[in-house]
Design an enzyme around this catalytic site. Structure first.
Site, PDB file in Angstrom:
ATOM      1  N   PRO A 153     -31.239 -23.598  -2.255  1.00 41.86           N
ATOM      2  CA  PRO A 153     -30.995 -23.876  -0.833  1.00 41.86           C
ATOM      3  C   PRO A 153     -30.598 -25.313  -0.496  1.00 41.86           C
ATOM      4  O   PRO A 153     -31.334 -26.033   0.178  1.00 41.86           O
ATOM      5  CB  PRO A 153     -32.327 -23.498  -0.184  1.00 41.86           C
ATOM      6  CG  PRO A 153     -33.335 -23.841  -1.234  1.00 41.86           C
ATOM      7  CD  PRO A 153     -32.678 -23.510  -2.553  1.00 41.86           C
ATOM      8  N   CYS A 154     -29.418 -25.723  -0.936  1.00 43.00           N
ATOM      9  CA  CYS A 154     -28.953 -27.071  -0.608  1.00 43.00           C
ATOM     10  C   CYS A 154     -28.698 -27.217   0.893  1.00 43.00           C
ATOM     11  O   CYS A 154     -28.622 -28.340   1.406  1.00 43.00           O
ATOM     12  CB  CYS A 154     -27.703 -27.423  -1.406  1.00 43.00           C
ATOM     13  SG  CYS A 154     -26.343 -26.265  -1.229  1.00 43.00           S
TER      14      CYS A 154
END
Length: 301
Positions: free
Chosen positions: A245-246
């Site tokens: 989850p950047c």
């Protein structure tokens, strides 16, 4: 799963809301912009996000981001969530994900002995290209056109053999987009990256859904507080959209910063995860009293 084809209209509405945030556009104004009646737009948006457009706006605003970063006065949000590792109301997928780095030989040879299976799918956040080896998911990216997206994948593994084929690993990974799925299978990732990049990507998996952190906090967590720029570079090369989850990493100021797959999509994902977290919190509050009563009754008996 909710209608995946609605994302294009939702994205257009989010862009309009963001561009006109200070004017606080009405439901009718936003609906008109996407060429829908207010009632139809309200229904479509709520069906997609789980909350009303007005409520969703709260989750994609700058003030929301700032409030998350300031939610713990003694630590930033990343410190707090990393310390606990999980949340009773957040749908955390870090517990279901394992990373295996490619061997030095696989890395150097550009995937010479690998067979990569891929497919194009529609998700809640638009079209996606997902690819896997026999060891795990090696690529997952939101796309606008199929041909350039596939060419980009092939550039990452120029000597690999490619087959357009659905695999069980891909199907398991795609379950992450279904908020109603309570029984996620473990997701395995098979990634090409330096030791530093793998370390950064692993740290991203510790950020709970519905929470945000900063580049500086990630650098601090991996033991190199002055490496914010290097962290940003590693995050920018993340090969696995959404699962790693950047999108949950923003600037210390509360501004979104960059996102490989577009800021509108980053806004949409952050808002959607915030909405899902609230929905789960409400469900938790509704269900828990009954569970406590039942447990208490069993103990007395």
């Amino acid at each position: 799963m909710r209608d995946q084809q609605n994302y294009a209209r939702i994205a257009k509405a989010i862009e309009y809301i963001q561009d006109n945030f200070k004017a606080q556009p009405s439901l009718s104004e936003v609906a008109s912009h996407v060429h829908l009646s207010p009632a139809h737009f309200q229904r479509l948006f709520t069906n997609w996000a789980g909350v009303s457009p007005k409520k969703f706006l709260q989750y994609i605003s700058l003030e929301y981001a700032k409030s998350l970063l300031k939610s713990d006065k003694s630590h930033d949000i990343f410190d707090a969530t990393f310390a606990t590792g999980l949340s009773s109301t957040s749908r955390l997928h870090d517990l279901f994900v394992s990373i295996e780095g490619m061997t030095p030989s696989e890395f150097r040879q550009g995937g010479q002995n690998l067979t990569i299976y891929y497919q194009f799918v529609e998700t809640l956040f638009g079209a996606l290209l997902i690819a896997s080896t026999d060891k795990g998911i090696c690529h997952m990216a939101f796309i606008t056109e199929k041909v350039p997206a596939l060419e980009y994948l092939k550039q990452q593994f120029p000597k690999a053999t490619y087959k357009e084929q659905v695999t069980q690993m891909q199907s398991q990974a795609l379950q992450i987009f279904d908020p109603e799925n309570k029984n996620l299978s473990k997701i395995k990732l098979h990634l090409k990256g330096t030791d530093f990049q793998l370390k950064v990507w692993e740290s991203l998996l510790k950020i709970p859904s519905g929470s945000l952190t900063t580049y500086h906090s990630i650098a601090k967590e991996i033991g190199n507080e002055k490496a914010s720029r290097a962290v940003g570079s590693a995050i920018g090369k993340n090969p696995i959209a959404f699962i790693i989850p950047c999108h949950r990493v923003i600037q210390t100021s509360g501004h979104l910063g960059g996102y490989m797959w577009g800021l509108t999509r980053k806004n949409a994902i952050i808002g959607w995860e915030g909405a899902q977290k609230e929905i789960q919190t409400k469900n938790h509050e509704t269900i828990m009293p009954e569970k406590i009563i039942r447990q208490s009754f069993k103990e007395k008996c």
